[in-house]
Write an enzyme that holds these catalytic residues in place. Structure first.
Site, PDB file in Angstrom:
ATOM      1  N   ASP A  15     -21.289  -0.213  -4.505  1.00  7.77           N
ATOM      2  CA  ASP A  15     -20.684   1.001  -5.052  1.00  7.77           C
ATOM      3  C   ASP A  15     -21.714   1.822  -5.812  1.00  7.77           C
ATOM      4  O   ASP A  15     -22.502   1.274  -6.601  1.00  7.77           O
ATOM      5  CB  ASP A  15     -19.549   0.643  -6.016  1.00  7.77           C
ATOM      6  CG  ASP A  15     -18.320   0.109  -5.316  1.00  7.77           C
ATOM      7  OD1 ASP A  15     -18.178   0.341  -4.099  1.00  7.77           O
ATOM      8  OD2 ASP A  15     -17.494  -0.539  -5.991  1.00  7.77           O
ATOM      9  N   LYS A  42     -13.492  -3.418  -0.509  1.00  8.68           N
ATOM     10  CA  LYS A  42     -12.135  -3.906  -0.785  1.00  8.68           C
ATOM     11  C   LYS A  42     -12.027  -5.415  -0.630  1.00  8.68           C
ATOM     12  O   LYS A  42     -11.501  -6.112  -1.491  1.00  8.68           O
ATOM     13  CB  LYS A  42     -11.121  -3.209   0.121  1.00  8.68           C
ATOM     14  CG  LYS A  42     -10.983  -1.708  -0.131  1.00  8.68           C
ATOM     15  CD  LYS A  42      -9.744  -1.142   0.525  1.00  8.68           C
ATOM     16  CE  LYS A  42      -8.485  -1.606  -0.163  1.00  8.68           C
ATOM     17  NZ  LYS A  42      -8.384  -1.138  -1.564  1.00  8.68           N
ATOM     18  N   ASN A  45     -14.037  -7.243  -3.350  1.00  4.43           N
ATOM     19  CA  ASN A  45     -13.355  -7.064  -4.636  1.00  4.43           C
ATOM     20  C   ASN A  45     -12.144  -7.986  -4.742  1.00  4.43           C
ATOM     21  O   ASN A  45     -11.891  -8.600  -5.791  1.00  4.43           O
ATOM     22  CB  ASN A  45     -12.876  -5.620  -4.793  1.00  4.43           C
ATOM     23  CG  ASN A  45     -13.999  -4.637  -5.021  1.00  4.43           C
ATOM     24  OD1 ASN A  45     -15.104  -5.014  -5.394  1.00  4.43           O
ATOM     25  ND2 ASN A  45     -13.712  -3.366  -4.799  1.00  4.43           N
ATOM     26  N   THR A 222       2.413  -0.705  -3.969  1.00  7.19           N
ATOM     27  CA  THR A 222       1.879  -0.454  -5.307  1.00  7.19           C
ATOM     28  C   THR A 222       2.053   1.022  -5.645  1.00  7.19           C
ATOM     29  O   THR A 222       1.855   1.900  -4.803  1.00  7.19           O
ATOM     30  CB  THR A 222       0.406  -0.868  -5.417  1.00  7.19           C
ATOM     31  OG1 THR A 222      -0.374  -0.157  -4.458  1.00  7.19           O
ATOM     32  CG2 THR A 222       0.256  -2.361  -5.169  1.00  7.19           C
ATOM     33  N   LEU A 223       2.397   1.293  -6.899  1.00  6.88           N
ATOM     34  CA  LEU A 223       2.795   2.635  -7.324  1.00  6.88           C
ATOM     35  C   LEU A 223       1.948   3.154  -8.479  1.00  6.88           C
ATOM     36  O   LEU A 223       2.414   3.971  -9.281  1.00  6.88           O
ATOM     37  CB  LEU A 223       4.287   2.622  -7.732  1.00  6.88           C
ATOM     38  CG  LEU A 223       5.263   2.101  -6.668  1.00  6.88           C
ATOM     39  CD1 LEU A 223       6.651   1.903  -7.266  1.00  6.88           C
ATOM     40  CD2 LEU A 223       5.324   3.063  -5.476  1.00  6.88           C
ATOM     41  N   GLY A 224       0.724   2.686  -8.587  1.00 10.93           N
ATOM     42  CA  GLY A 224      -0.160   3.164  -9.650  1.00 10.93           C
ATOM     43  C   GLY A 224       0.396   2.852 -11.026  1.00 10.93           C
ATOM     44  O   GLY A 224       0.794   1.712 -11.307  1.00 10.93           O
ATOM     45  N   ASP A 255      -7.234  -3.475  -5.444  1.00  4.55           N
ATOM     46  CA  ASP A 255      -7.875  -4.740  -5.078  1.00  4.55           C
ATOM     47  C   ASP A 255      -7.569  -5.833  -6.090  1.00  4.55           C
ATOM     48  O   ASP A 255      -7.376  -6.995  -5.726  1.00  4.55           O
ATOM     49  CB  ASP A 255      -9.384  -4.547  -4.973  1.00  4.55           C
ATOM     50  CG  ASP A 255      -9.766  -3.534  -3.907  1.00  4.55           C
ATOM     51  OD1 ASP A 255      -8.982  -3.368  -2.945  1.00  4.55           O
ATOM     52  OD2 ASP A 255     -10.833  -2.907  -4.038  1.00  4.55           O
ATOM     53  N   ARG A 288     -11.491  -1.103 -17.599  1.00  5.30           N
ATOM     54  CA  ARG A 288     -12.925  -1.383 -17.543  1.00  5.30           C
ATOM     55  C   ARG A 288     -13.577  -0.583 -16.424  1.00  5.30           C
ATOM     56  O   ARG A 288     -12.945  -0.325 -15.396  1.00  5.30           O
ATOM     57  CB  ARG A 288     -13.150  -2.882 -17.266  1.00  5.30           C
ATOM     58  CG  ARG A 288     -12.518  -3.767 -18.310  1.00  5.30           C
ATOM     59  CD  ARG A 288     -12.432  -5.193 -17.835  1.00  5.30           C
ATOM     60  NE  ARG A 288     -11.860  -6.030 -18.874  1.00  5.30           N
ATOM     61  CZ  ARG A 288     -11.541  -7.298 -18.727  1.00  5.30           C
ATOM     62  NH1 ARG A 288     -11.748  -7.897 -17.564  1.00  5.30           N
ATOM     63  NH2 ARG A 288     -11.024  -7.989 -19.725  1.00  5.30           N
ATOM     64  N   GLY A 290     -16.171   0.130 -13.209  1.00  7.51           N
ATOM     65  CA  GLY A 290     -16.611  -0.665 -12.072  1.00  7.51           C
ATOM     66  C   GLY A 290     -15.434  -1.195 -11.276  1.00  7.51           C
ATOM     67  O   GLY A 290     -14.268  -0.958 -11.598  1.00  7.51           O
TER      68      GLY A 290
END
Length: 307
Positions: A15, A42, A45, A222-224, A255, A288, A290
């Protein structure tokens, strides 16, 4: 031998994350406020997230014979991940450009899989023992679809739990869904797969129904910042998000969720509780910078779950 742990098929990339107040337009140069380079991809991770969450992890991929490939090997060694990884001099190890908004932590990504873009079904067959021996098999779509399909076929035939993260959102044959115990898209991917907008829980449930109709065992969308929806044939429940602090970067949250979820499943946890574990894993990761470096340890996740 009894099954144990998690096997992940996917991509490692390095990355390159740039922080700035906005994305530059074509032809524009802007000043950024930060830069970091580190391990990503992905699949890798998710392997790191699962390993830090306490699972025994094997990772299946392909990398180049270059400095980025050396970083991959060092990353897996540091995390106790068993690499089942081919090296080639014919293509470089992958890389990703990541734009991160300097205050909100939102991101935009360009990923080039490099050597991992050449993973074939035959490559997967060559390491089939790692998939057959795992309690849980995880894959995504940064490597070719036919390789993911073959991995899921091997895992299903061996009785392993299959987890499919359909990211990035590209076209594939719907027959793949029948091999998935769990399909784990985000809102955008769920809409791309079903044509149903996922702007709220009701939309997520409609998309979940469509994914089940395609053959998936359970849709876990997943919905953030709204958490996730666990949508099975016998139950549909909202999995709340976990606030672990100020959001710094959202890049690896999906991930983290998948890796934590897979680790909990491998531990024999009830799937809905495994989804809560994944949500807590993601909740810590976004505090965090990264991607792989942001993945939390098991003790941190357990502490957040206990409140």
């Amino acid at each position: 031998m009894s099954k144990r742990g998690v096997a992940v098929l996917g991509v490692f990339v390095v990355d390159h994350a740039f922080r700035a107040g906005n994305m530059p337009a074509i032809g524009e140069t802007i000043a950024g406020s930060g830069f970091a380079m580190g391990p990503g991809g992905k699949g890798s991770n998710q392997a790191v997230a699962a390993a830090r969450a306490g699972a025994s992890v094997s990772f299946i991929s392909r990398i180049g014979s270059d400095a980025f490939g050396e970083l991959a090997v060092k990353t897996w060694e540091a995390e106790g991940i068993r690499p089942r990884v081919a090296r080639t001099a014919d293509a470089p190890t992958g890389a990703a450009f990541i734009y991160v908004h300097e205050t909100r932590g939102d991101n935009a990504i360009i990923v080039v899989p490099g050597a991992a873009g050449g993973i074939s079904p035959a490559d997967v067959d060559a390491v089939a023992d790692a998939i057959r021996d795992a309690s849980v098999f995880v894959t995504q779509l940064e490597q070719p679809v036919d390789a993911a399909f073959r991995g899921l076929e091997i895992a299903r035939a061996a009785g392993s739990i299959t987890v499919f993260n359909p990211a990035p959102a590209i076209k594939f044959d719907d027959s793949l869904f029948a091999l998935c115990d769990y399909v784990v898209p985000n809102e955008t991917e769920a809409e791309g797969l079903t044509g149903i907008a996922v702007s709220d829980l009701a939309g997520a449930r409609r998309a979940g129904d469509a994914l089940l109709a395609k053959g998936a065992g359970t849709a876990l969308i997943t919905l953030g910042e709204r958490g996730a929806l666990f949508h099975a044939r016998d139950r549909s429940l909202h999995v709340p998000p976990f606030a672990a602090g100020k959001v710094v970067e959202t890049t690896g949250a999906g991930d983290a969720f998948v890796g934590g979820f897979a680790a909990a499943l491998a531990d024999g946890v009830d799937p809905l509780e495994a989804a809560r574990f994944g949500s807590a894993t993601a909740g810590i990761s976004v505090t965090r910078p990264g991607t792989a470096p942001a993945m939390p340890r098991r003790a941190e996740i357990d502490a957040l779950l206990k409140g």
